[in-house]
Design an enzyme around this catalytic site. Structure first.
Site, PDB file in Angstrom:
ATOM      1  N   PHE A 166      -6.505  -0.568   5.192  1.00  0.00           N
ATOM      2  CA  PHE A 166      -5.127  -0.506   4.716  1.00  0.00           C
ATOM      3  C   PHE A 166      -4.733   0.913   4.326  1.00  0.00           C
ATOM      4  CE2 PHE A 166      -5.997  -5.067   3.160  1.00  0.00           C
ATOM      5  CZ  PHE A 166      -5.832  -5.561   4.442  1.00  0.00           C
TER       6      PHE A 166
ATOM      7  N   ARG B 246     -19.171  -2.025  -2.484  1.00  0.00           N
ATOM      8  CA  ARG B 246     -18.805  -2.761  -3.684  1.00  0.00           C
ATOM      9  C   ARG B 246     -19.843  -3.834  -3.997  1.00  0.00           C
ATOM     10  NH1 ARG B 246     -17.304  -7.822  -2.526  1.00  0.00           N
ATOM     11  NH2 ARG B 246     -16.718  -8.074  -4.686  1.00  0.00           N
TER      12      ARG B 246
ATOM     13  N   GLU C 273       0.808  -1.212   0.000  1.00  0.00           N
ATOM     14  CA  GLU C 273       0.000   0.000   0.000  1.00  0.00           C
ATOM     15  C   GLU C 273       0.848   1.273   0.000  1.00  0.00           C
ATOM     16  OE1 GLU C 273      -0.528  -2.612   1.916  1.00  0.00           O
ATOM     17  OE2 GLU C 273      -2.487  -3.343   1.260  1.00  0.00           O
TER      18      GLU C 273
END
Length: 350
Positions: A118, A201, A93
């Site tokens: 993250f 999502r 990340e």
């Protein structure tokens, strides 16, 4: 790890059980039930990915980037349509954010996806130093916000808004549904500077479509008016407060729902004006820790404007949450329609 601690961890991640609707027996359920209890509403598949594909047809500078999670952030839709403009950075990340900053410096508009935990925890310093300090147009769009996964503290971003609200130059969004994700994606493509947007999502409910809603950056909008209670909500909690308002209306309680998808900059003017009107109980509702999110942002705005009203918060507790099935966890932590309705009635002494 010690044997006692391993035993506690094993117990903690044991699958939860729910009563079977036919037999009443308790059955094991998955920690990743991908439902936000849309109450039979229409669902739209991958609104973020499809909006980005559409944008890229006329915007050559738009690129997509992910840290090995394109499939789970709906960026795979963009990757399939524009493979030459998609960058898979692997499980790194910090590298993802640094590379996005580099592309932004060269005139591109990177849309970066990963999980909210993250971005907010693991990559915070790289976002701050490489992106936000330079005010670069990197759009960080993150799945699994708040309590939208049952995988426990490693994946539940219950404090991401608090973390990101504190970063200078960063716009912070918490859209409600498929309609707003589509609209917000298009708006932030033209928004100067960096943006952090929470992302739902997969098959995302269409909640706001029936209200003729239009997303405007930095604006809170009244979805449904009422005289007894003013809900101020963001994210999928606007869906829950709209449903709670219907349930409470059946018991004679008139509820307004003010949707505030922009957490930073907060629309303090609209919020304070609505809170000042009519002597209503003001209730913030969010899919986030009670610490540092929408509720405390609203409370600060009311305090600074010297608006003195009865004020309550519906939010997740300030603790690491359990793992389990989402319906179980949402009920446990008080963010279902039934729990919201009961809580508001108790505050009204009904």
């Amino acid at each position: 790890m010690t044997i006692p601690s391993f035993s506690r961890r094993k117990s903690k991640y044991t699958p939860r059980t729910l009563p079977d609707s036919q037999t009443g027996e308790r059955v094991a359920t998955s920690a990743m039930i991908a439902s936000l209890d849309s109450e039979g509403r229409e669902a739209i598949s991958a609104p973020f990915g499809h909006a980005l594909v559409d944008l890229a047809k006329t915007r050559d500078g738009i690129v997509g980037m992910s840290a090995d999670l394109s499939k789970y952030t709906d960026l795979h839709v963009f990757a399939e349509a524009h493979p030459d403009r998609f960058y898979q950075m692997g499980m790194a990340e910090a590298l993802l954010m640094s590379a996005a900053a580099g592309l932004a410096r060269e005139g591109f508009v990177p849309f970066v996806t990963t999980y909210a935990v993250f971005a907010s925890r693991r990559a915070y310093d790289f976002i701050a130093m490489a992106i936000a300090e330079e005010n670069l147009p990197v759009k960080i769009c993150c799945a699994l916000p708040g309590l939208s996964t049952g995988y426990g503290p490693s994946h539940q971003a219950t404090e991401d808004l608090a973390i990101m609200r504190g970063m200078p130059n960063l716009t912070v969004l918490d859209p409600c549904d498929a309609v707003e994700i589509d609209q917000a994606t298009r708006v932030i493509a033209d928004t100067p500077g960096p943006v952090y947007m929470r992302l739902l999502r997969g098959k995302v409910p269409n909640v706001l479509g029936e209200y003729g809603y239009r997303f405007e950056l930095g604006k809170a909008k009244m979805i449904h008016d009422g005289t007894d209670v003013l809900f101020i909500s963001s994210g999928f909690m606007t869906m829950r407060t709209l449903d709670a308002a219907k349930a409470l209306a059946a018991e004679g309680v008139s509820c307004a729902v003010l949707h505030s998808p922009t957490i930073k900059p907060l629309d303090a003017e609209t919020i304070c004006a609505e809170a000042s009107r009519g002597g209503r109980l003001v209730v913030t509702a969010e899919n986030h820790s009670i610490t540092g999110g929408l509720g405390e942002a609203v409370a600060g705005a009311l305090m600074r404007a010297q608006v003195h009203v009865p004020f309550r918060q519906i939010a997740l507790p300030d603790e690491f949450l359990d793992a389990g099935a989402l319906p179980t966890l949402h009920d446990q932590y008080g963010i279902t329609v039934d729990r919201i309705t009961a809580q508001v009635k108790s505050w009204l002494d009904m």
